[in-house]
Design a protein around this motif. Structure first.
Motif, PDB file in Angstrom:
ATOM      1  N   GLU A 166       0.820  -1.212   0.000  1.00  0.00           N
ATOM      2  CA  GLU A 166       0.000   0.000   0.000  1.00  0.00           C
ATOM      3  C   GLU A 166       0.853   1.260   0.000  1.00  0.00           C
ATOM      4  O   GLU A 166       0.483   2.279  -0.607  1.00  0.00           O
ATOM      5  N   GLY A 167       2.005   1.202   0.654  1.00  0.00           N
ATOM      6  CA  GLY A 167       2.865   2.374   0.705  1.00  0.00           C
ATOM      7  C   GLY A 167       3.397   2.774  -0.656  1.00  0.00           C
ATOM      8  O   GLY A 167       3.661   3.950  -0.910  1.00  0.00           O
ATOM      9  N   VAL A 168       3.540   1.801  -1.550  1.00  0.00           N
ATOM     10  CA  VAL A 168       4.036   2.072  -2.899  1.00  0.00           C
ATOM     11  C   VAL A 168       2.886   2.312  -3.871  1.00  0.00           C
ATOM     12  O   VAL A 168       2.920   3.247  -4.682  1.00  0.00           O
ATOM     13  N   CYS A 169       1.852   1.481  -3.769  1.00  0.00           N
ATOM     14  CA  CYS A 169       0.731   1.551  -4.723  1.00  0.00           C
ATOM     15  C   CYS A 169      -0.259   2.665  -4.399  1.00  0.00           C
ATOM     16  O   CYS A 169      -0.977   3.145  -5.286  1.00  0.00           O
ATOM     17  N   GLY A 170      -0.336   3.041  -3.124  1.00  0.00           N
ATOM     18  CA  GLY A 170      -1.329   4.029  -2.722  1.00  0.00           C
ATOM     19  C   GLY A 170      -2.712   3.440  -2.565  1.00  0.00           C
ATOM     20  O   GLY A 170      -3.683   4.149  -2.284  1.00  0.00           O
ATOM     21  N   VAL A 171      -2.829   2.140  -2.756  1.00  0.00           N
ATOM     22  CA  VAL A 171      -4.099   1.423  -2.651  1.00  0.00           C
ATOM     23  C   VAL A 171      -3.822   0.097  -1.945  1.00  0.00           C
ATOM     24  O   VAL A 171      -2.841  -0.582  -2.256  1.00  0.00           O
ATOM     25  N   SER A 172      -4.671  -0.269  -0.998  1.00  0.00           N
ATOM     26  CA  SER A 172      -4.508  -1.561  -0.333  1.00  0.00           C
ATOM     27  C   SER A 172      -5.138  -2.659  -1.184  1.00  0.00           C
ATOM     28  O   SER A 172      -5.960  -2.390  -2.071  1.00  0.00           O
ATOM     29  N   GLY A 173      -4.763  -3.890  -0.902  1.00  0.00           N
ATOM     30  CA  GLY A 173      -5.361  -5.005  -1.629  1.00  0.00           C
ATOM     31  C   GLY A 173      -6.861  -5.073  -1.421  1.00  0.00           C
ATOM     32  O   GLY A 173      -7.619  -5.320  -2.358  1.00  0.00           O
TER      33      GLY A 173
END
Length: 230
Positions: A166-173
């Motif tokens: 999430e820290g990289v994608c900005g979105v959680s799974g």
């Protein structure tokens, strides 16, 4: 004795269950709703002594979702029929319509004539596409896993698993799963599928290629990339 095929991976085999049950005067009824593919599972449990075996007419046979098959001893199947239409047993309220029966028979004919090897290769091709397209996105871990045949451990169907940072994608799974379901058309994925990925599946999702039509794997990848802003 009620034997659930998928839940018996760490228990007694069907042969052992049949031996013990029959020695004590009990019938063995197998829940094999999700045990196809492969097609040989339509005979597998009966050939090993099970008295009755139930299969879903939906799922991989791809017939009407509210249909099913009952295989096994003819005398016990007749007793089961007494519980349904045109009799007044407990199953009468759950009877299938004539259209549903015809749909199931046709779906079964198509299923039995299908090429399992070619179908598996097509699924694997789609899963490899998922991994190639999504695994290269920063913060996304992608790989291939398999649902396996309970009795032999052989691959039954390939899946793509994803885990997002999430820290990289900005979105959680979990957010990705929800937003895919909110799209038009809706895209349903498997969230933390323990049956497939085991106890270490926290924060992971899986993509199932089994029921996708031609080109739909590309639609899924495009949607995920849009949500991740790629």
């Amino acid at each position: 004795y009620y034997f659930t095929a998928r839940g018996a991976r760490k228990g007694l085999s069907i042969e052992e269950v049949v031996e013990v049950a029959h020695a004590n005067g009990s019938y063995v009824v197998v829940d094999a709703a999700a045990e196809n593919p492969p097609k040989m599972k339509l005979r597998y449990y009966v050939e090993r002594g099970a008295d009755l075996v139930s299969y879903s007419g939906g799922k991989h046979i791809r017939g009407p979702n509210n249909s099913g098959l009952l295989a096994g001893r003819a005398d016990l199947i007749k007793l089961a029929h007494l519980q349904s239409y045109p009799f007044s047993g407990v199953g009468r309220g759950s009877k299938m319509s004539r259209e549903t029966i015809v749909g199931l028979v046709k779906a079964l004919e198509i299923y039995l004539a299908s090429d399992e090897e070619a179908e598996f290769k097509e699924w694997l091709h789609h899963v490899e596409y998922f991994v190639d397209e999504l695994g290269s996105i920063p913060g996304v871990e992608a790989g291939i896993t398999y649902q396996r045949i309970v009795e032999t451990g052989e691959p039954m169907a390939p899946f793509c698993y994803l885990k997002l940072d999430e820290g990289v994608c900005g979105v959680s799974g979990r957010e990705l799963v929800t937003r895919l379901q909110e799209r038009d058309p809706k895209i349903h994925t498997l969230w933390e599928p323990r049956f497939l990925l085991g106890p270490g599946c926290e924060g992971m999702m899986a993509l199932n290629p089994e029921y996708m039509l031609e080109g739909e794997h590309e639609v899924v990848v495009k949607a995920i990339k849009e949500i991740l802003g790629v």
